[in-house]
Design an enzyme around this catalytic site. Structure first.
Site, PDB file in Angstrom:
ATOM      1  N   GLY A 167      14.652  -5.964  45.160  1.00 43.42           N
ATOM      2  CA  GLY A 167      15.743  -6.769  45.701  1.00 43.42           C
ATOM      3  C   GLY A 167      16.780  -7.204  44.687  1.00 43.42           C
TER       4      GLY A 167
ATOM      5  CG  ASP B  11      13.953   2.941  41.382  1.00 45.44           C
ATOM      6  OD1 ASP B  11      13.060   2.769  40.532  1.00 45.44           O
ATOM      7  OD2 ASP B  11      13.818   2.640  42.589  1.00 45.44           O
TER       8      ASP B  11
ATOM      9  N   GLY C 278      15.956  -0.945  41.540  1.00 44.60           N
ATOM     10  CA  GLY C 278      15.833   0.297  42.299  1.00 44.60           C
ATOM     11  C   GLY C 278      17.172   0.764  42.794  1.00 44.60           C
TER      12      GLY C 278
ATOM     13  CE  LYS D 234       9.297   3.615  42.918  1.00 45.82           C
ATOM     14  NZ  LYS D 234       8.712   2.311  42.562  1.00 45.82           N
TER      15      LYS D 234
END
Lengths: 180, 301
Positions: free
Chosen positions: B221, B31, B242, B88
């Site tokens: 996570g 990300d 992320g 996204k």
């Protein structure tokens, strides 16, 4: 035993085809994995990631040595880029990355390859092409005017993915180049 | 010699869409929220970057509606790097996806991390030339997304927490359900499809092949090299990271380390070396202490 560079990318699809031809694949991540190989595949993936990985693992010299000693080598897509003048320097070619454009311009097409007979189904994913090549390089296929399949001695390189189309003939060629 | 004028080019086929995901295998998708971060990610060995306006940890902290990124930011990232750029769109927000397709992003993530736009329908992804990746918490959800045209699946985990527990839960569930399907008789597959709420033809295909028809990554996570090794050993074919990288103390080193651990996931000595001296990971949240309305994974249907 066919080594497949497995730092990142589409190595499993190659392994499936190698197995289907009755040969044994081995994932190559470190120089020790190169021992006892009969042939080598550099798969597709991201050439930036593979370049960093080859450097981190100290794979550049041993890979160059194997190709220089006449081991049959097949490079597909990013694998072709890895073999060019600016990367491993195995092939006397300059490649143009993402030459066909971004993913929206990725495509599949039937392609005639010199010496292969029936057209081959080729999948081009954000594919490169050969922008420039030396006299020892034999061009086997083009898209438009751009070479997308070439051979230089024991090394075969294509800009597309035969393995995604389940096309085994280039792998057969690789195994046939072996020891003959 | 091939005469290209005689050959037709087929663009945007499912083979071409799913093919890009095949090329991302064994890689880390990171990300990023700026072109500078994208460059750091590329130089550290990211296989692709995911452009979004805020990383999930900040979306949690700030609240409000999370939307598609500013096109200027996406273009800036496309100019900064040569690797694939994903972006996204909100669940069901096909107009955002149309914008992303017009920008020529390489993959659209129809993502539960953004605020859903439609609480009943995911996008008809067959209507697009751009390929889609979608999240899933179980096999039925994965097959429904593939039935709608998704060309890549990621297990959802719980984004923005730095807690791997949900990623493990979702990945184990998906892989376990795949294993179970391969043991059924053909006559039992229709009932299995009913229970999974999944298209029967995809259930049959999966039972025959023993694997999903598209690439399966893990997300939500992952904060450490050992997290990446864990989910790869559980059967992920690559990882999305992320907040885990750019919310940590030393993003560049952590990015390199997670890339290395993803390649050498079966070699504990290499994962140990990669894990050494990385500084603090992201500030984490224990998922089991979150209120149910703070959870992102239940978004999507």
């Amino acid at each position: 035993m066919v080594g497949i560079l497995a730092l990142q990318g589409g190595f499993e699809a190659h392994a499936r085809i190698i197995r289907s031809l009755g040969a044994e694949p081995r994932e190559v991540r470190v120089p020790a994995d190169l021992e006892g190989l009969d042939a080598l595949i550099l798969p597709g993936g991201e050439s930036t990631v593979m370049t960093l990985g080859v450097e981190r693992e100290g794979l550049a010299e041993p890979l160059r040595a194997l190709a220089g000693d006449g081991m049959p080598v097949l490079g597909t897509c990013a694998g072709m880029i890895m073999l060019d003048r600016d990367h491993l320097g195995v092939l006397d070619i300059r490649t143009s990355r993402n030459a066909f454009g971004r993913q929206l311009h990725s495509f599949e097409a039937d392609l005639e390859l010199d010496g292969l007979g029936e057209p081959l189904h080729a999948v081009f994913i954000r594919a490169p092409w050969v922008a420039e090549h030396g006299p020892e390089v034999e061009v086997l296929a083009r898209v438009g005017e751009h070479p997308v399949a070439i051979r230089q001695g024991n090394v075969l390189a294509v800009a597309f993915h035969p393995e995604l189309a389940g096309e085994p003939r280039l792998h057969e060629l690789l195994l046939g180049l072996n020891g003959s | 010699m091939s005469d290209e004028t005689r050959t037709s080019r087929d663009e945007a086929t499912f083979t071409v869409k799913a093919g890009l995901a095949e090329m991302l295998k064994g890689g880390v998708i990171m990300d990023v929220v700026t072109p500078e971060q994208a460059k750091i990610a590329e130089d550290a060995g990211a296989a692709a970057v995911m452009a979004l306006e805020r990383v999930p940890a900040d979306i949690r902290r700030d609240g409000g509606v999370a939307r598609m990124s500013d096109p200027a930011m996406i273009k800036g990232i496309q100019e900064a790097v040569s690797i694939p750029v994903m972006a996204k769109a909100r669940i069901g927000h096909f107009a955002e996806a149309q914008v992303l397709e017009a920008l020529e992003v390489d993959y659209v993530d129809e993502s539960e991390v953004l605020t859903p736009a439609d609480e009943f329908n995911h996008m008809d992804k067959w209507a697009f030339k751009v390929p889609f990746v979608c999240g899933a918490t179980n096999l039925g959800e994965a097959l429904r997304r593939i039935g709608e045209g998704a060309a890549m699946i990621r297990s959802k985990g719980e984004a923005g927490t730095g807690d791997i527990v949900e990623a493990v839960r979702h990945l184990r569930r998906i892989k376990g359900e795949i294993r179970r399907l391969t043991m059924l008789e053909d006559s039992e597959l229709a009932t299995a499809a009913k229970e999974l709420q999944a298209p029967l033809h995809l259930v049959r295909q999966l039972a025959a092949d023993g694997r999903l028809p598209v690439v399966l990554f893990c997300a939500g996570g992952i904060a450490t090299p050992a997290d990446a090794s864990l989910v790869m050993q559980l059967g992920a074919e690559g990882v999305f990271v992320g907040s885990g990288i750019f919310k940590s103390e030393d993003p560049e080193r952590r990015a390199q380390a997670i890339v290395e651990a993803t390649t050498h996931f079966r070699d504990p000595a290499r994962v140990a070396a990669a894990s050494t001296g990385l500084g603090q990971p992201m500030l984490s949240l224990e998922t089991s202490k979150l209120e149910s309305e703070q959870l992102l994974a239940p978004r999507g249907w």
